[in-house]
Motif scaffolding. Structure first.
Motif, PDB file in Angstrom:
ATOM      1  N   ALA A  93       2.456   6.968  -6.625  1.00  0.00           N
ATOM      2  CA  ALA A  93       1.411   7.914  -6.942  1.00  0.00           C
ATOM      3  C   ALA A  93       1.882   9.253  -6.501  1.00  0.00           C
ATOM      4  O   ALA A  93       1.662  10.109  -7.575  1.00  0.00           O
ATOM      5  N   ILE A  94       2.841   9.643  -5.569  1.00  0.00           N
ATOM      6  CA  ILE A  94       3.214  10.695  -5.484  1.00  0.00           C
ATOM      7  C   ILE A  94       4.387  11.169  -6.306  1.00  0.00           C
ATOM      8  O   ILE A  94       4.421  12.284  -7.116  1.00  0.00           O
ATOM      9  N   GLY A  95       5.097  10.280  -7.128  1.00  0.00           N
ATOM     10  CA  GLY A  95       6.053  10.453  -7.761  1.00  0.00           C
ATOM     11  C   GLY A  95       5.387  10.692  -9.185  1.00  0.00           C
ATOM     12  O   GLY A  95       5.679  11.499 -10.081  1.00  0.00           O
ATOM     13  N   ALA A  96       4.092  10.035  -9.543  1.00  0.00           N
ATOM     14  CA  ALA A  96       3.556  10.161 -10.688  1.00  0.00           C
ATOM     15  C   ALA A  96       2.929  11.665 -10.720  1.00  0.00           C
ATOM     16  O   ALA A  96       2.744  12.339 -11.611  1.00  0.00           O
ATOM     17  N   ILE A  97       2.475  12.275  -9.728  1.00  0.00           N
ATOM     18  CA  ILE A  97       1.938  13.495  -9.574  1.00  0.00           C
ATOM     19  C   ILE A  97       2.703  14.707  -9.904  1.00  0.00           C
ATOM     20  O   ILE A  97       2.587  15.486 -10.513  1.00  0.00           O
ATOM     21  N   LEU A  98       4.074  14.293  -9.210  1.00  0.00           N
ATOM     22  CA  LEU A  98       5.266  15.202  -9.150  1.00  0.00           C
ATOM     23  C   LEU A  98       5.738  15.392 -10.797  1.00  0.00           C
ATOM     24  O   LEU A  98       6.272  16.353 -10.939  1.00  0.00           O
ATOM     25  N   VAL A  99       5.656  14.315 -11.407  1.00  0.00           N
ATOM     26  CA  VAL A  99       6.465  14.494 -12.793  1.00  0.00           C
ATOM     27  C   VAL A  99       5.162  14.399 -13.907  1.00  0.00           C
ATOM     28  O   VAL A  99       5.302  14.441 -15.111  1.00  0.00           O
ATOM     29  N   ARG A 100       4.011  14.856 -13.144  1.00  0.00           N
ATOM     30  CA  ARG A 100       2.828  15.191 -14.416  1.00  0.00           C
ATOM     31  C   ARG A 100       2.487  13.727 -14.866  1.00  0.00           C
ATOM     32  O   ARG A 100       2.298  14.050 -16.161  1.00  0.00           O
ATOM     33  N   HIS A 101       2.534  12.774 -14.378  1.00  0.00           N
ATOM     34  CA  HIS A 101       2.228  11.637 -15.150  1.00  0.00           C
ATOM     35  C   HIS A 101       1.004  11.583 -15.944  1.00  0.00           C
ATOM     36  O   HIS A 101       0.906  10.931 -17.058  1.00  0.00           O
ATOM     37  N   MET A 154       0.978  -1.157   0.068  1.00  0.00           N
ATOM     38  CA  MET A 154       0.092  -0.100   0.095  1.00  0.00           C
ATOM     39  C   MET A 154       0.863   1.128  -0.032  1.00  0.00           C
ATOM     40  O   MET A 154       0.684   2.069  -0.795  1.00  0.00           O
ATOM     41  N   ILE A 155       1.710   1.216   0.909  1.00  0.00           N
ATOM     42  CA  ILE A 155       2.600   2.476   1.059  1.00  0.00           C
ATOM     43  C   ILE A 155       3.509   2.639  -0.318  1.00  0.00           C
ATOM     44  O   ILE A 155       3.708   3.695  -0.642  1.00  0.00           O
ATOM     45  N   ASP A 156       3.979   1.413  -1.082  1.00  0.00           N
ATOM     46  CA  ASP A 156       4.591   1.494  -2.062  1.00  0.00           C
ATOM     47  C   ASP A 156       4.049   2.093  -3.313  1.00  0.00           C
ATOM     48  O   ASP A 156       4.616   2.976  -3.918  1.00  0.00           O
ATOM     49  N   GLY A 157       2.861   1.742  -3.284  1.00  0.00           N
ATOM     50  CA  GLY A 157       1.819   2.229  -4.377  1.00  0.00           C
ATOM     51  C   GLY A 157       1.634   3.575  -4.225  1.00  0.00           C
ATOM     52  O   GLY A 157       1.483   4.782  -5.089  1.00  0.00           O
TER      53      GLY A 157
END
Length: 304
Positions: free
Chosen positions: A175-183, A168-171
């Motif tokens: 998700a944080i990474g995806a938001i930060l790079v405008r995934h 859960m935490i890994d996911g």
């Protein structure tokens, strides 16, 4: 604006979290480490700095990216994050992001509280490369509601872990990474509609999960077994099974726990380890949340 800390006024925390403990404060910091020592991410509750009305902080561990969530709304934050000058009113729920190797010098109210999430910089570099995105720059106390929500979810999962808290935490971190790079704005997102998890690959992933129910399992581990990127894996796994990897792993670990309670006399401490928990207390809390009763009572009811 330049802020310089006198060498004699440098204080550091001793939480055991490498990234947070590398920061120099003008007074003794008050903080609680929430994440486990073996976790690859560090989660800290910063509860202020001992001293006068204002405090300063400088330095940042080069191997970690830092995400800070404001938990109080009073006073201002001034200084610099890299080349970005800051002079802002602090707002509860606002988020700051500091990439690794980015110099930081800040002044803020000594009683300011924040939730800090420190992630290995190598992971963000890997995600940006995988998505063909540019490196993420600093964010200086901005309203980022989704990031704030995810950070709160991570804290909740750490304080009351479920049967697949590691996944859960890994996911959530991904998700944080995806938001930060405008995934969500990248063309690669559309590729998932053309990618499928074949029955052979799905069986391979399930075998991998079943053989490691007592170990930490990450999305990257599963994706590697499936021969896919971690970003695509979660989507195609749910398409193939009807469940997210998190719920699938959690149900498998819960099933093992119920089986061991029924068919073995293992002490609860050993049983917790067999189901991927570092402590009996976390296992008991997760089992109670899932089944509505603690494992000891569940075992007794089965025996009766």
């Amino acid at each position: 604006m330049n802020i310089h800390l006198p060498a004699t006024a440098a204080f550091r925390a001793e939480t055991g979290a490498i990234a947070y403990d590398s920061i120099s404060f003008s007074g003794k910091p008050k903080a609680q480490r929430l994440s486990q020592p073996q976790s690859r991410i560090e989660v800290i509750r910063h509860a202020g700095v001992v001293g006068p009305f204002t405090a300063t902080a400088s330095g940042h561990h080069a191997d970690y990216d830092a995400l800070m969530l404001n938990l109080t709304s009073s006073g201002r934050m001034r200084g610099r994050i890299g080349d970005t000058k800051i002079d802002k009113t602090l707002q509860r729920g606002h988020v700051s992001f500091v990439p690794g190797q980015c110099p930081v010098v800040l002044e803020f109210p000594a009683n300011h509280h924040a939730l800090g999430l420190f992630m290995p910089s190598s992971e963000m570099r890997h995600m940006t490369a995988e998505l063909g995105a540019n490196p993420v720059g600093p964010i200086a106390s901005e309203r980022q509601e989704r990031l704030a929500q995810i950070m709160a979810m991570i804290e909740t999962e750490i304080r009351a872990p479920g049967f697949a808290a590691d996944l859960m935490i890994d996911g959530l971190v991904r998700a944080i990474g995806a938001i930060l790079v405008r995934h969500e704005s990248l063309p690669l997102v559309d590729d998932s509609s053309r990618i499928h998890l074949s029955p052979v690959r799905l069986a391979r992933v399930i075998d991998f999960i079943e053989s490691r129910l007592d170990e930490e399992i990450s999305l990257a581990d599963m994706a590697t077994v499936a021969g896919l990127s971690a970003f695509h894996f979660s989507r195609v796994f749910k398409m193939a099974t009807g469940e997210t990897p998190y719920h699938f792993l959690g149900s498998r670990r819960l099933g093992r726990a119920r089986s061991l309670l029924l068919n073995s006399e293992l002490p609860l401490a050993e049983l917790a380890l067999s189901c991927g928990f570092a402590s009996q207390s976390h296992f008991t809390a997760a089992f109670t949340k899932a089944m509505g009763m603690p494992p000891g009572r569940y075992r007794k009811q089965i025996a009766d």
